[in-house]
Structure formats: C-alpha cells, structure tokens
Design a protein around this motif. Structure first.
Motif, PDB file in Angstrom:
ATOM      1  N   LEU A  11       0.829  -1.209   0.000  1.00  0.00           N
ATOM      2  CA  LEU A  11       0.000   0.000   0.000  1.00  0.00           C
ATOM      3  C   LEU A  11       0.866   1.264   0.000  1.00  0.00           C
ATOM      4  CD1 LEU A  11      -2.824  -1.016   2.509  1.00  0.00           C
ATOM      5  CD2 LEU A  11      -2.944  -0.897   0.011  1.00  0.00           C
ATOM      6  N   ALA A  12       1.962   1.233   0.761  1.00  0.00           N
ATOM      7  CA  ALA A  12       2.877   2.382   0.754  1.00  0.00           C
ATOM      8  C   ALA A  12       3.457   2.592  -0.640  1.00  0.00           C
ATOM      9  CB  ALA A  12       3.995   2.168   1.774  1.00  0.00           C
ATOM     10  N   ALA A  13       3.740   1.487  -1.343  1.00  0.00           N
ATOM     11  CA  ALA A  13       4.294   1.583  -2.690  1.00  0.00           C
ATOM     12  C   ALA A  13       3.280   2.158  -3.669  1.00  0.00           C
ATOM     13  CB  ALA A  13       4.755   0.209  -3.164  1.00  0.00           C
ATOM     14  N   VAL A  14       1.991   1.798  -3.513  1.00  0.00           N
ATOM     15  CA  VAL A  14       0.955   2.390  -4.367  1.00  0.00           C
ATOM     16  C   VAL A  14       0.919   3.905  -4.163  1.00  0.00           C
ATOM     17  CG1 VAL A  14      -1.527   2.527  -4.818  1.00  0.00           C
ATOM     18  CG2 VAL A  14      -0.456   0.297  -4.438  1.00  0.00           C
ATOM     19  N   GLY A  15       0.956   4.319  -2.898  1.00  0.00           N
ATOM     20  CA  GLY A  15       0.983   5.760  -2.615  1.00  0.00           C
ATOM     21  C   GLY A  15       2.227   6.434  -3.157  1.00  0.00           C
ATOM     22  N   ALA A  16       3.364   5.766  -3.017  1.00  0.00           N
ATOM     23  CA  ALA A  16       4.616   6.342  -3.511  1.00  0.00           C
ATOM     24  C   ALA A  16       4.592   6.484  -5.024  1.00  0.00           C
ATOM     25  CB  ALA A  16       5.791   5.469  -3.084  1.00  0.00           C
ATOM     26  N   GLY A  17       4.109   5.455  -5.717  1.00  0.00           N
ATOM     27  CA  GLY A  17       4.042   5.531  -7.173  1.00  0.00           C
ATOM     28  C   GLY A  17       3.127   6.637  -7.635  1.00  0.00           C
ATOM     29  N   THR A  18       2.005   6.831  -6.934  1.00  0.00           N
ATOM     30  CA  THR A  18       1.073   7.905  -7.281  1.00  0.00           C
ATOM     31  C   THR A  18       1.714   9.269  -7.107  1.00  0.00           C
ATOM     32  OG1 THR A  18      -0.791   6.521  -6.567  1.00  0.00           O
ATOM     33  CG2 THR A  18      -1.201   8.882  -6.793  1.00  0.00           C
ATOM     34  N   ILE A  19       2.345   9.471  -5.954  1.00  0.00           N
ATOM     35  CA  ILE A  19       2.980  10.757  -5.664  1.00  0.00           C
ATOM     36  C   ILE A  19       4.130  11.026  -6.626  1.00  0.00           C
ATOM     37  CG2 ILE A  19       4.323  12.035  -3.944  1.00  0.00           C
ATOM     38  CD1 ILE A  19       2.681  10.621  -1.797  1.00  0.00           C
ATOM     39  N   ASN A  20       4.914  10.003  -6.924  1.00  0.00           N
ATOM     40  CA  ASN A  20       6.050  10.194  -7.821  1.00  0.00           C
ATOM     41  C   ASN A  20       5.608  10.633  -9.200  1.00  0.00           C
ATOM     42  OD1 ASN A  20       8.113   9.645  -6.027  1.00  0.00           O
ATOM     43  ND2 ASN A  20       8.234   7.475  -6.537  1.00  0.00           N
ATOM     44  N   ALA A  21       4.514  10.068  -9.710  1.00  0.00           N
ATOM     45  CA  ALA A  21       4.049  10.428 -11.047  1.00  0.00           C
ATOM     46  C   ALA A  21       3.559  11.871 -11.096  1.00  0.00           C
ATOM     47  CB  ALA A  21       2.931   9.480 -11.488  1.00  0.00           C
ATOM     48  N   VAL A  22       2.924  12.313 -10.016  1.00  0.00           N
ATOM     49  CA  VAL A  22       2.373  13.670  -9.995  1.00  0.00           C
ATOM     50  C   VAL A  22       3.447  14.692  -9.653  1.00  0.00           C
ATOM     51  CG1 VAL A  22       0.662  15.193  -8.921  1.00  0.00           C
ATOM     52  CG2 VAL A  22       0.108  12.792  -9.350  1.00  0.00           C
ATOM     53  N   VAL A  23       4.257  14.401  -8.658  1.00  0.00           N
ATOM     54  CA  VAL A  23       5.256  15.366  -8.184  1.00  0.00           C
ATOM     55  C   VAL A  23       6.610  14.708  -7.963  1.00  0.00           C
ATOM     56  CG1 VAL A  23       5.792  17.075  -6.425  1.00  0.00           C
ATOM     57  CG2 VAL A  23       3.410  16.610  -6.974  1.00  0.00           C
ATOM     58  N   GLY A  24       6.673  13.778  -7.044  1.00  0.00           N
ATOM     59  CA  GLY A  24       7.906  13.196  -6.548  1.00  0.00           C
ATOM     60  C   GLY A  24       7.804  13.061  -5.041  1.00  0.00           C
ATOM     61  N   SER A  25       8.804  12.495  -4.388  1.00  0.00           N
ATOM     62  CA  SER A  25       8.858  12.335  -2.933  1.00  0.00           C
ATOM     63  C   SER A  25       8.147  11.092  -2.437  1.00  0.00           C
ATOM     64  CB  SER A  25       8.290  13.556  -2.199  1.00  0.00           C
ATOM     65  OG  SER A  25       9.003  14.704  -2.523  1.00  0.00           O
ATOM     66  N   GLY A  26       7.814  10.151  -3.322  1.00  0.00           N
ATOM     67  CA  GLY A  26       7.190   8.920  -2.880  1.00  0.00           C
ATOM     68  C   GLY A  26       8.053   8.116  -1.927  1.00  0.00           C
ATOM     69  N   THR A  27       9.365   8.321  -2.002  1.00  0.00           N
ATOM     70  CA  THR A  27      10.289   7.632  -1.090  1.00  0.00           C
ATOM     71  C   THR A  27       9.958   7.913   0.365  1.00  0.00           C
ATOM     72  OG1 THR A  27      12.125   7.509  -2.652  1.00  0.00           O
ATOM     73  CG2 THR A  27      12.711   7.588  -0.334  1.00  0.00           C
ATOM     74  N   LEU A  28       9.361   9.069   0.648  1.00  0.00           N
ATOM     75  CA  LEU A  28       9.022   9.415   2.016  1.00  0.00           C
ATOM     76  C   LEU A  28       7.874   8.560   2.565  1.00  0.00           C
ATOM     77  CD1 LEU A  28       9.362  13.286   1.897  1.00  0.00           C
ATOM     78  CD2 LEU A  28      10.928  11.632   2.878  1.00  0.00           C
ATOM     79  N   LEU A  29       7.227   7.784   1.718  1.00  0.00           N
ATOM     80  CA  LEU A  29       6.240   6.808   2.177  1.00  0.00           C
ATOM     81  C   LEU A  29       6.869   5.431   2.366  1.00  0.00           C
ATOM     82  CD1 LEU A  29       3.009   7.578   0.090  1.00  0.00           C
ATOM     83  CD2 LEU A  29       3.419   8.069   2.496  1.00  0.00           C
ATOM     84  N   THR A  30       7.592   4.975   1.352  1.00  0.00           N
ATOM     85  CA  THR A  30       8.112   3.609   1.387  1.00  0.00           C
ATOM     86  C   THR A  30       9.322   3.452   2.302  1.00  0.00           C
ATOM     87  OG1 THR A  30       9.247   4.186  -0.689  1.00  0.00           O
ATOM     88  CG2 THR A  30       7.234   2.868  -0.847  1.00  0.00           C
ATOM     89  N   PHE A  31      10.240   4.397   2.278  1.00  0.00           N
ATOM     90  CA  PHE A  31      11.462   4.274   3.076  1.00  0.00           C
ATOM     91  C   PHE A  31      11.165   4.194   4.580  1.00  0.00           C
ATOM     92  CE2 PHE A  31      15.290   6.182   5.100  1.00  0.00           C
ATOM     93  CZ  PHE A  31      16.198   5.204   4.753  1.00  0.00           C
TER      94      PHE A  31
END
Length: 250
Positions: A11-31
């Motif tokens: 689920l964190a990866a789904v959120g990260a992928g969504t954020i990365n496509a729109v802006v970036g910073s998805g790593t702050l969810l998964t890491f």
C-alpha cells in the motif's frame, strides 16, 4: 516478513508511485515504512530504489502524450541524469550514512522556493535565454546534480527537477512533468542496476514495491495530467513542504 507487513509495504508503494508520477517524494512513504519493519537503512534505501523503477517507468508511460516532441530534450538531459544517478549510487556505497543529512533539507527548501517563484524567475530567464533550444545553459548541469542526489537517496527529487525545468525550460508544466518522470526513471534505473550487483538487496521487498508503484504510477499519471498548472504547482509546493518537515523531524 508477515502478510500484514507485506500488505503495508504494498500500500505504501501504491501511494509512492502515485505521488512520484504527480510530483515526486514517494520515497518518504516507502522508506520509513521499511525502517519501521526493521530493515537496515542501506538495505531499505537500495531495495526501495530498485522497487520504484517500474513505477517511475509507468508514470512516464502515462505521460506519453505530453512527451511527444521532447525526444531531443529528454535524451540530452537524460545523459546528465544517468551520470548523476550512477555517481549518487556510488557515493551511497562509499560515504558515511550521514554525509548528506545537512544539505538535503536545504535542497528541498530551495526547490520549494523555486517552484513558488518559478513563473516570475522563468520570465526573467526567458528574457536572457541563449540559443534556440528553449532551455538555459545551466539546466543540464543542475539536472545532473539532481541525479547525484536522486541516486544517493531521492526523496523530493521530483520537486527539485520540476523547479529546475520550470524555470530553465520554455515549456508547459504538464509537458515538463512528463520529462521529469523519464529523468527520475533513469536516475532510479541506473542506481538500481549498480545496487543489484554490489549492495544488500531484499528482493521480496523489491517485488512488493515494484507491483505497488506500477499501480500508483498509472493512477498518478491519470490524475496529474488533469491538474491545471496552478493546482499542479500548489501540489508540488505542498509535497515539498511535507518532505522538508518530515526530514527535519527525523
């Protein structure tokens, strides 16, 4: 890793992928999710970087219409991203873990400020732009330096890239977002290749993040392409501020 941990990472990866496509910073969810489940920082970082590669590619694919006519620009800047990403990956493996801790928040803050004042700065830059390629001379080296940062850690890499491209390239924000997704994919990809051969990778985590980030990347691209430029700029600023606060709080 139990089923609940696996679900949380997915689920964190789904959120990260969504954020990365729109802006970036998805790593702050998964890491942080990986750290919370007991993975070492280096293993979490390298596994996260490799796992997010398919998601960034999916995000770039979702922006394929906006990428039309940008092949020359993407190839030119992509060379800088590849060089920077490889350099950053090597630095992660050879430098002390806290080497970049002081400068990373400053970079994110700078990126947020550049996004906020981007339209005004870009008008000034446009009046002084040299050459006919529609981009200022400093864009390539700063994209390469952002690649170094992205290969090393990568949180808010997209915020920095959008600030650089939005100011230095004469193009719409949505088309620049498409280019940003390709550049981020190149950085993550080259870093991931290096990590695969020389770092401690948890391939179970990689698989979960890869699946989740692809789903999120496609969702994020579908959402991001519909955002008007002022809204997209506002999203970038909000995500950048959240990233800055999160990093200062750790």
């Amino acid at each position: 890793m139990g089923p609940l941990e696996a679900l949380a990472i997915l689920l964190a990866a789904v959120g990260a992928g969504t954020i990365n496509a729109v802006v970036g910073s998805g790593t702050l969810l998964t890491f942080p999710t990986l750290l919370a489940f007991g993975f070492s920082p280096v293993t979490a970082n390298v596994s996260n970087t490799i796992g997010l590669v398919p998601g960034t590619i999916a995000g770039a694919w979702g922006y394929r219409r906006e990428l039309a006519g940008q092949r020359g620009r993407v190839v030119r800047l992509g060379v800088g991203s590849l060089i920077g990403g490889a350099t950053g990956a090597v630095l992660l493996l050879v430098l002390p873990s806290g080497a970049f801790e002081a400068i990373v928040p400053a970079l994110i803050a700078l990126g947020v400020l550049l996004v906020i004042f981007g339209p005004r700065i870009s008008r000034w830059v446009g009046a002084h732009r040299e050459g006919g390629r529609g981009e200022h001379w400093w864009v390539w080296p700063t994209v390469a330096l952002t690649g170094v940062y992205g290969g090393y850690f990568g949180a808010a890499q997209g915020v920095l890239l959008m600030a650089i491209l939005g100011i230095g390239v004469a193009e719409t924000l949505q088309r620049l977002n498409g280019a940003k997704n390709v550049l981020a994919a190149l950085v993550n990809g080259v870093a991931g290749v290096i990590f695969t051969f020389v770092a401690d990778v948890d391939w179970g985590v990689v698989g979960l993040i890869a699946v989740g980030s692809v789903i999120g990347g496609l969702l994020g691209a579908s959402l991001g392409r519909r955002l008007p430029p002022p809204v997209l700029r506002g999203v970038i600023v909000v995500v950048g501020v959240v990233a800055l606060v999160a990093m200062l709080a750790t």
